[in-house]
Design a protein around this motif. Structure first.
Motif, PDB file in Angstrom:
ATOM      1  N   ARG A 178       0.831  -1.204   0.000  1.00  0.00           N
ATOM      2  CA  ARG A 178       0.000   0.000   0.000  1.00  0.00           C
ATOM      3  C   ARG A 178       0.872   1.264   0.000  1.00  0.00           C
ATOM      4  O   ARG A 178       0.642   2.204  -0.765  1.00  0.00           O
ATOM      5  CB  ARG A 178      -0.896  -0.029   1.234  1.00  0.00           C
ATOM      6  CG  ARG A 178      -1.939   1.038   1.264  1.00  0.00           C
ATOM      7  CD  ARG A 178      -2.846   0.840   2.476  1.00  0.00           C
ATOM      8  NE  ARG A 178      -3.212   2.117   3.038  1.00  0.00           N
ATOM      9  CZ  ARG A 178      -4.132   2.920   2.553  1.00  0.00           C
ATOM     10  NH1 ARG A 178      -4.797   2.562   1.486  1.00  0.00           N
ATOM     11  NH2 ARG A 178      -4.401   4.075   3.117  1.00  0.00           N
ATOM     12  N   GLN A 184      -4.323  -3.764  -4.555  1.00  0.00           N
ATOM     13  CA  GLN A 184      -4.518  -5.178  -4.210  1.00  0.00           C
ATOM     14  C   GLN A 184      -5.627  -5.772  -5.072  1.00  0.00           C
ATOM     15  O   GLN A 184      -6.707  -5.206  -5.194  1.00  0.00           O
ATOM     16  CB  GLN A 184      -4.888  -5.326  -2.734  1.00  0.00           C
ATOM     17  CG  GLN A 184      -4.950  -6.809  -2.338  1.00  0.00           C
ATOM     18  CD  GLN A 184      -5.435  -7.044  -0.914  1.00  0.00           C
ATOM     19  OE1 GLN A 184      -5.709  -6.114  -0.170  1.00  0.00           O
ATOM     20  NE2 GLN A 184      -5.546  -8.308  -0.535  1.00  0.00           N
TER      21      GLN A 184
ATOM     22  N   SER B 167      -9.692  -2.312  -3.541  1.00  0.00           N
ATOM     23  CA  SER B 167      -8.407  -2.415  -2.850  1.00  0.00           C
ATOM     24  C   SER B 167      -8.406  -1.540  -1.592  1.00  0.00           C
ATOM     25  O   SER B 167      -7.973  -1.952  -0.510  1.00  0.00           O
ATOM     26  CB  SER B 167      -7.290  -1.994  -3.810  1.00  0.00           C
ATOM     27  OG  SER B 167      -6.034  -1.991  -3.181  1.00  0.00           O
ATOM     28  N   GLU B 168      -8.939  -0.329  -1.732  1.00  0.00           N
ATOM     29  CA  GLU B 168      -8.952   0.596  -0.603  1.00  0.00           C
ATOM     30  C   GLU B 168      -9.911   0.122   0.485  1.00  0.00           C
ATOM     31  O   GLU B 168      -9.614   0.241   1.687  1.00  0.00           O
ATOM     32  CB  GLU B 168      -9.363   1.991  -1.098  1.00  0.00           C
ATOM     33  CG  GLU B 168      -9.091   3.114  -0.128  1.00  0.00           C
ATOM     34  CD  GLU B 168      -7.622   3.319   0.177  1.00  0.00           C
ATOM     35  OE1 GLU B 168      -6.796   3.259  -0.749  1.00  0.00           O
ATOM     36  OE2 GLU B 168      -7.295   3.524   1.367  1.00  0.00           O
ATOM     37  N   THR B 170     -10.691  -2.978   1.121  1.00  0.00           N
ATOM     38  CA  THR B 170     -10.009  -4.097   1.766  1.00  0.00           C
ATOM     39  C   THR B 170      -9.050  -3.579   2.832  1.00  0.00           C
ATOM     40  O   THR B 170      -9.042  -4.045   3.977  1.00  0.00           O
ATOM     41  CB  THR B 170      -9.205  -4.900   0.717  1.00  0.00           C
ATOM     42  OG1 THR B 170     -10.098  -5.308  -0.322  1.00  0.00           O
ATOM     43  CG2 THR B 170      -8.549  -6.122   1.328  1.00  0.00           C
ATOM     44  N   SER B 171      -8.283  -2.596   2.437  1.00  0.00           N
ATOM     45  CA  SER B 171      -7.306  -2.015   3.349  1.00  0.00           C
ATOM     46  C   SER B 171      -8.002  -1.359   4.547  1.00  0.00           C
ATOM     47  O   SER B 171      -7.546  -1.482   5.696  1.00  0.00           O
ATOM     48  CB  SER B 171      -6.488  -1.001   2.558  1.00  0.00           C
ATOM     49  OG  SER B 171      -5.670  -0.280   3.385  1.00  0.00           O
TER      50      SER B 171
END
Lengths: 487, 487
Positions: A178, A184, B167-168, B170-171
């Motif tokens: 990140r 991801q 992705s964000e 998930t993070s």
């Protein structure tokens, strides 16, 4: 008012079996005793404060007037020492039982801990029969022994440390990517690709599908489908739209092996970077990932990692320090073969240009490099899959592929530049009879193709490498291997 | 010296087909042009600096003297405007091609962007035939249309935004749990449990195993094994050693459904907390997770989320704001049935105490609550699996279970307190004939059992709920459903 109530509770508590204890948990929500995790209590500076601790008893020691307990709730390896009047001792207060305790957090007179809990209430909320419980007080059970109890082994110090470390390492790896602008991607688990040879693939169909009514197409997905062996090809799809992507998830091999090195289900970290024309970019990324994650782990899980370095793999810490401090070595495959051939070591597999490196070769090369990790680059073209980029260096003929070898495990990472040139890829796919199967993959090169490359790292092997754990089954919450799928 | 070289490159570049362009990428490593991502260039304040951009062309506009390009590299939705001499235009410079550009970052005279790249070199590194490429310049393709091209759809604005958002998100979810002291557990994908009824399970065996030589035990793992439908039972193992654990990974259902609501492979966030005796703790956790993650997403992916709210689901943003601002409602299942019965709405399934809520009921209840999420608690005991905690409130008889219903999707989360009392659990397992199968699960209650509970949240449904995306297949990189497993 609240303080008064607490005093009341304390006074009442001195009589064993008091009625208050029965409804203890309800009472406590009204009292000032703050629910506190052991980890926070241990580092708390607010001595004198009234707190409530819930956890499991790791040791019980009864003296004439006092009862000493060690209580752990899984938030840290170090337990909290609890001191109570021996009146509060009961038959149920045994190793492994679950307790709910209130008391006052005080400075400890002992040097072993900075604080201790002076308990006014001790309630056993879950009993644990010490005869039936497979783990015994004060015994250090081997990793082999605890492996027999997949549903209980997290209750041992060693395995709860492992799980905290695994969680922290996962987090460190996500943070690394990140922080470096990677997106991801959840690459699929079920796939219709079977690129790495059908022998080691798990196939997937609905349970009871042998009785499928559709005889013409018995497959749930219309096509045979498998558990993924790698997210690489799916990441390469994304390399056509992002500068850098990664995936971190389970992968599968139906390998009929009981070895200490293999699992049927294991985790892989895979990354793919676009606009890269040199293996060096990949080497830099791998080395940086490995060093950054490991540094994070050593600083954020110091106590847990120390347990392993102290009791499981004495002497291993020095190797980890080498990984952190030294620049990784880089040798070509051709140089590696030369080194192996020149050595006096007797190998089971004779090293020969054109043959794959075996684990014994990999371990020798790491030793040869003074236990510092070593990149081996530019493998014979014919050893590598269709996607590896052709170095066009005939007559030798290599591909731009790389493996990273480390102490304990040998191969930790494998990567390559990918063949981005449509004509070269087409020829190679055609030669392997894969042109039709990978028509979609070839299309990636026909619409705005960019030079790109990536690598995969076995996550359990990474943990083995950092902790010095010999058997890969001791690095994963629930191990799956040939003949074994407990729970 | 470096500056001189750059001037040289610039001057040379003005002649089309200059020899420098051919070896451009090698040259650039020596020059002062810093490789820069579009996202960083857009927010850069260092105008006048020489940078190198690599990405894909989103638009080409040629005027008499100048060529205008929009170049995106996937680091942001907004492309970088590139201005070059029209001499640098070539036939290969088309929508979708990959380019490598150096130039000077300058303040843009236009109000549409704050900076632009004044290019001295433009090199096409990957061509893209506009006739064959399925996406056309300046066309807005529907999500249905781009879904046909799973290997190329990430190259559209909408899907690259989706992937950055995913992705964000998930993070954000990982961060939420980490910040709250949860240990992440990789629960297994392959399991020998089949708790939710064999009809919807995928079974796993090595490919070609129908020819297994071992006729007595044909199973790779010795026992039949399946793809997990939930990590809950494995998380409950960990609830016996940690205060709070979670898992976030793929789960599977072999459902023969082509609906907009189902995938055969989807992601679940599951959490389990120990020492909890009240559903309220779970409700608080779910609400907090949902609000915290969504706030993070709206602030970190504003531009990408806006694309969805503007073009895909106009008007949806208001619903998201309600999720953030309002306290979620709580009603009991019994109240919910009353509301449904009293309503004038014609349901396909008649609401009746003792029957499961259908999607139509769930959506009605959310509407009834003014589009604010609503928790429905305390479901009939007989509707819930063996692990749900008995409320012992006969004659009504409910279990301490909860569902969270939200706009667009209906059920987003489901959870319960777990039956931690060994006698009650034993009786229920025996009644269902599962005593032997779940002997290990019962043992969790025999050694230091603690009251605990948890929930699961469908991650794709969460994305649908935040973005207003109608079809779940548009929220996952590679969708798998009955009859479809592309790539």
């Amino acid at each position: 008012m609240i303080l008064n109530r607490l005093r009341l509770i304390r006074r009442a508590a001195s009589a064993p079996g008091c009625s208050l204890c029965i409804s203890l948990s309800k009472q406590l929500y009204c009292s000032s005793a703050r629910r506190t995790r052991v980890r926070d209590a241990l580092s708390s500076l607010e001595t004198g404060s009234s707190i409530r601790i819930q956890g499991w008893v790791r040791s019980v020691r009864s003296q004439k007037n006092n009862l000493f307990l060690h209580v752990s709730d899984g938030s840290s390896l170090q337990p909290l020492q609890v001191v109570a009047s021996s009146d509060l001792n009961t038959r149920e207060l045994t190793f492994g039982c679950a307790v709910d305790i209130i008391g006052s957090l005080e400075k400890s007179p002992s040097k072993k801990q900075s604080v201790e809990l002076q308990a006014s209430h001790v309630k056993v909320i879950g009993e644990c029969n010490p005869v039936d419980f497979p783990f015994k007080i004060k015994e250090r059970h081997s990793l082999e022994y605890i492996r027999q109890y997949p549903h209980l082994r997290c209750r041992t110090n060693a395995f709860s440390s492992l799980l905290r470390i695994r969680s922290e390492a996962t987090s460190a790896i996500h943070s690394y990517f990140r922080d470096n602008g990677f997106v991801q991607i959840h690459t699929p688990i079920i796939t219709s690709n079977d690129c790495e040879g059908a022998g080691e693939l798990f196939q997937v169909e609905p349970a009871g599908n042998e009785h499928s009514s559709d005889k013409e197409n018995p497959h749930f997905f219309s096509v045979p489908s498998y558990l993924t062996v790698s997210g690489q090809l799916h990441l390469e799809v994304m390399a056509g739209a992002f500068p850098a992507v990664y995936t971190f998830g389970p992968t599968f091999r139906a390998e009929n092996s009981q070895s200490r090195r293999h699992l049927a289900e294991f985790y892989m970290v895979e990354a793919e970077i676009s606009f890269t024309e040199s293996l060096e970019d990949l080497l830099k990324l791998m080395e940086d990932l490995l060093k950054t994650s490991t540094e994070h782990l050593l600083s954020h899980c110091a106590e847990d990692v120390e347990l392993f370095h102290k009791y499981v793999s004495p002497g291993h810490r020095e190797k980890v320090d080498l990984i952190l401090k030294r620049k990784f070595n880089v040798i070509s495959y051709t140089e590696a073969i030369d080194i192996l051939k020149r050595s006096s070591q007797q190998f089971i597999y004779k090293p020969e240009w054109g043959c794959d490196l075996q684990t014994e070769h990999e371990k020798f090369l790491v030793k040869h490099c003074g236990d510092v990790p070593v990149f081996v680059t530019d493998y014979p073209y014919d050893l590598k899959p269709f996607y590896a980029r052709d170095n066009q260096d005939q007559p030798q003929h290599t591909a731009a592929a790389v493996d990273l070898l480390v102490p304990i495990v040998g191969e930790l990472c494998g990567g390559s530049l990918r063949e981005e040139r449509p004509e070269l890829l087409k020829t190679r796919l055609a030669g392997a009879g894969l042109e039709e199967t990978y028509a979609w993959y070839l299309q990636l090169r026909e619409f705005g193709s960019v030079p790109h490359g990536g690598f995969g790292m076995g996550f359990e092997r990474y943990l083995q490498c950092v902790l010095g754990v010999d058997n890969i089954k001791d690095t994963i919450p629930f191990a799956r291997s040939s003949r074994s799928c407990l729970l």
